[in-house]
Design an enzyme around this catalytic site. Structure first.
Site, short mmCIF file in Angstrom:
data_model
loop_
_atom_site.label_atom_id
_atom_site.label_comp_id
_atom_site.label_asym_id
_atom_site.label_seq_id
_atom_site.Cartn_x
_atom_site.Cartn_y
_atom_site.Cartn_z
N HIS A 191 50.69 5.28 23.00
CA HIS A 191 49.50 4.28 23.08
C HIS A 191 49.72 2.80 22.70
O HIS A 191 49.73 2.17 22.08
CB HIS A 191 48.10 4.76 22.93
CG HIS A 191 47.55 6.39 22.64
ND1 HIS A 191 48.38 7.47 23.90
CD2 HIS A 191 46.83 7.09 22.13
CE1 HIS A 191 48.16 8.27 23.88
NE2 HIS A 191 46.66 8.28 23.46
N CYS A 222 43.75 10.46 18.28
CA CYS A 222 45.37 9.48 18.19
C CYS A 222 44.65 7.81 18.61
O CYS A 222 45.71 6.78 18.42
CB CYS A 222 45.77 9.46 19.93
SG CYS A 222 45.05 10.39 21.43
#
Lengths: 364, 364, 364, 364
Positions: free
Chosen positions: A255, A155
């Site tokens: 993120h 990710c």
């Protein structure tokens, strides 16, 4: 024609996201949902502990969950998306591929195999030429069914490489890169996932294996396919130094990555040139008309306090990456803040977009 | 003998911390509390909106708040700690110093004046030699009272320079340094401080002026006093490149800083040598017997997921700094995670420890 | 025909929500945006500090903000939605109404006026008969333009009364009601809104004025219009005892309310009957075809740990209310947990749905 | 003389708290630490995943963990504190008691046994008369060693009953009581405890078994010892109606409870009388000189927005309970907000204070 899709690990966090993204998808219909023997035989609504902020789609509620075997409904699938845990992905995915089922997997198990493309669909779809060759060869050999493995990147890697790709294309190789991440909890799943005591009024300055993945995967994703279209040639260790520091923070999705980078060539471009290149980048998936491809691949934000996870993670339905605070760096050349949606472009969403690319290229 | 202490900006966030630290202090007694004219005349308990996790000390409750003027009770103080906002600190602190009152200030206004020591008491107490000279000269000139200004560093700078100092002493100059911070909300005060909507499920990747402070103050704190003991000579811009990226996160107290650094000399030391030097560092304040000085200045943590704000911020009552995950860095030489308590060693606590150093050196 | 809508207090938290909801609305177009003189003259994108998780709609970006005066563009509006702070709403809204402009306001100023309908559109749209009479009378008197005031209820009241209304219709009066709320931070706006230090690892067991509003507004909303259609007749104090305890918690959107209630009539209905009535309730706004009306007004959840703000607040785009854990109560008759989206059904969303009701009834 | 103490379930959340409280305790020394066979044989520092905000005491680090058997070091203990999970507590604790070892347990297993005292030490230490009789009888029968079981109450019950006890003593029975809790995550332990995805920007309006415990335990704790001192006589179901609604919120430590209550006798006391009685209450443990007993048992707070977990949970080291917002209730008689530290007075802390009471009464 709508393609039949299967989902492995369907009750888990990544599996649930696959189901959300595949429901009402114009190109795919959910044909098989696989989970552990404990869930097999149940209706999906009874098997899954649904934890998404969007409701479980009606169309998926009554699908009967089966075991993760490449027979029965799974054998009928055109493509299978895997949200399996690494503990199970290795053997199950291998079995599927050997049985002739194409797999797009979120697990880490096969990412480092050089003949397995590691794809961030807005970044390196050209690596799918390995698959194209496999399919072409199989057809030439008269095979009607061909299994293969494609891996979705980690990710935090997905967000990181998104701005790197157009910059390398425009200004040549990057030779040094540092990245400090502030990663969302959804990346860790939810059974049990991150314990609340670990992120309430706290930071965990460590995510097992994550720094190594960031440092390694970047060199593969930015690498090239070899001449025979059988393997990826990674960027050599000495040509690109990557240093990562990873933190878990109290953010649900999205993120944030604070990065610094240096170009190999002198003089380095200007801040304005960097912004322009990022803004103008249009990913191939969009050009090829993929349904989920972001209209704007990279959003260059000019406000001094952006990107922010809560405000920017959903741009282009989570398929767009936001980059802000692009400025000169006293140590390397540039620093900037990159935000990406970890469960969309960083996981299941990338899987679905890879599937769309395969379809656009007649590979499924 | 117990010294008379005053606090400017006593009702604010930093002021409240000063009061907590000075109450029941063996060396100081609170003699004057100054605030705006709106609060002046009230008992402290009525003037302040107390927001500390420890209760307001009984001894401070009934002290009458006065205006911030260097007359009356403030003229009787041996030392005055200032928690004033930068909007007011400039003129008020100047007035105090000119009236012969020594000031230890948390405000940024005078930090860049080269004749004003910018002190992290566990790092550069030797910069107080500028004050020593002033006091000696004043005494020689027959003056009984001498005002001077000392500045406390920015909160995130304090944590950053703590490990740098012993490393530079042991291994020579650092020439490149990158730092990405994850800063607590308490650093922003509470009237109104950080809005909850900004940090709930979110990160703010920007703190006004903070990166510049980190980059600049580091060069002053690691600099040297000139031969005549009148000024600090900063480390030249070209000798030490510092690059900072600052983020606000949902942590109450404790700044986490992910740093990378490179030494000028080759070969660089080993990870083990770096750990040893940090572990063995004993700050002068402790050697000089200061009450609040940390027994262990730097805690070198070996667990892979430490330091964490919730678990480690209170080591040595917040005067100790924790450093973990010391490891080699592919881009520079080393990377590590530094945690410091932003309202103790990063603000009011440093102020009080500076006061203790002055006392130990007979400068008040 | 699309109606011209104005927004007062357009740069604030409620104003921003009005803009989101009115953009791309089939019935309304934004015609006027009003704010303080500080913002007037600027383009909206420059005047507002946009803090919504959805991006500022392109169509609103370049609208020129004007002062909150019932002349010019505001005089041309068919309906004006007010997100003004109570400090300003009193006089400004009065001026608009007197100038013949209909106002739907989120401010508290006129909520207790008995000739002003206090509307939760999924609950008591019949109270709009007061407006119907005003408009009819005005038309009869040959007036082409008629101003009037409608108030949106307090956010936590909206969630509370949603299940009460169908229960009272089915089972007769409720005579005792206790409610403990866990309220989201978005209800407090964001300039500065709730300070992060107040809700990080904390609860604030008090919201100024909120308990009184809950206790009072409930009696008005569940009351009746008088025979002459000029006023609301509240439920008498003695017929309905309401006791509220309000808490602020670290939730971005969505008020959770733990309620207990007792019916006046014996025997009380069964749990199953209560669930059935709530499930079957269809609000008039939906029957009348209003665009934003929830298809399912009240979602009765059977899972033992629901409703949850993160998972359930967006049902029916925030216009649906979720009720779970319906069970017998040892002290009163029933207890249950009610969840509603405080900025949709509890504020701006209700305003827009009231506007849709006015339109459906030819009152604008 | 310092008593030898053992801790069962020493590596868990409650066990860690016992170790913190027993280290440097004037009355106890840690003599035995018991855990699962997986941990047995290891040094405590290696066996435990320490997650407390205070550091693991040096004195406990090197204690060798043993299995939970009433032989060896555990047989030498004067008292054993159990932090075992309910899954194991039933049989292990029984084995200890039968072997003559006194047990103070935090587990729920034996709480409903009428011959087992269920103790909140600041509330009902008189229920220990059952133990006194057992010990006296045993001594009379010439036994040197006598095992017995004492249970610590559920965490949220402890906070609830603290103000009830003095009120009942002063104003007679309470006949109706409603309580809505906002409970901290630490009550759920940390392996894995509450998942972060469940409390970040969320509320879980359900805690398994908790409401039943609150409703049941209250009737036992406020009950009386029978004439023969062999059993507790609970308050009859019909004499005291209790209704609980329990929520999990994003708070680390400290349970907030919004309560309403009605006295059986008319007229009810005044708000002022209620405050006075709560303020004046001094628990027996304090009168008997117990080391950990709170100086002020109940803190009556007058500020309108208190108690708050972050600011008030540590009063009297977590052994004091805070009560605020005492006011009249339109439905019952009074409402108020109660805050208690769930891991101190609500769990391990109560256990240790019960041990101190036993010691003060010569029962160990």
């Amino acid at each position: 024609m709508v393609k039949k899709a299967g989902v492995l690990g369907a009750t888990g966090s990544v599996g649930q996201r696959f189901i959300l993204l595949l429901s009402n998808h114009p190109d795919f219909e959910i044909h098989a949902l696989g989970a552990s023997s404990r869930s097999a035989g149940k209706k999906y609504v009874d098997a899954a502990n649904w934890k998404q902020t969007e409701l479980l789609p009606e169309s998926a509620k009554n699908i009967k969950v089966v075991e993760c075997k490449p027979q029965g409904v799974f054998a009928e699938c055109d493509i299978v998306f895997s949200g399996l845990d690494a503990d199970y992905a290795g053997s199950i995915e291998k079995e599927f591929v050997e049985a002739g089922v194409p797999i797009i997997s979120n697990a880490k198990n096969y990412r480092r195999e050089l003949d397995v493309p590691l794809i961030v669909p807005i970044v390196n779809p050209e690596h799918l030429s390995i698959i194209e060759k496999k399919v072409t060869d199989a057809k030439a050999a008269g095979k009607s069914k061909i299994g293969y493995q494609i891996c979705i990147s980690n990710c935090s890697t997905a967000g990181l490489v998104a701005p790197l790709k157009p910059l390398v294309e425009a200004f040549g190789p990057i030779d040094a890169l540092t990245v400090t991440t502030l990663q969302a909890i959804s990346g860790a799943g939810f059974s049990p996932g991150v314990s609340s005591i670990d992120v309430l009024d706290n930071i965990i300055p460590y995510i097992g294996g994550e720094e190594d993945k960031l440092e390694w995967e970047t060199k593969k994703i930015l690498g090239n396919v070899n001449a025979t279209k059988t393997e990826i040639v990674n960027i050599p260790e000495d040509d690109l130094k990557v240093s990562a520091q990873c933190n878990r923070v109290a953010v649900s999705d999205g993120h944030t990555e604070c990065i610094s980078l240096r170009f190999a060539k002198r003089p380095a471009p200007s801040v304005e040139q960097v912004k322009q290149v990022l803004h103008n980048y249009v990913c191939d998936a969009f050009k090829e008309g993929c349904h989920s491809a972001p209209k704007q691949t990279i959003h260059v934000l000019e406000e001094q306090d952006r990107p922010q996870p809560r405000l920017d993670r959903n741009r282009d339905n989570g398929y767009g990456v936001s980059v802000g605070r692009i400025r000169q760096d006293p140590v390397l050349d540039f620093k900037m803040v990159v935000l990406s949606h970890n469960t969309i472009i960083g996981a299941a969403g990338s899987g679905v977009l890879i599937g769309e690319l395969l379809l656009a290229r007649n590979l499924i």
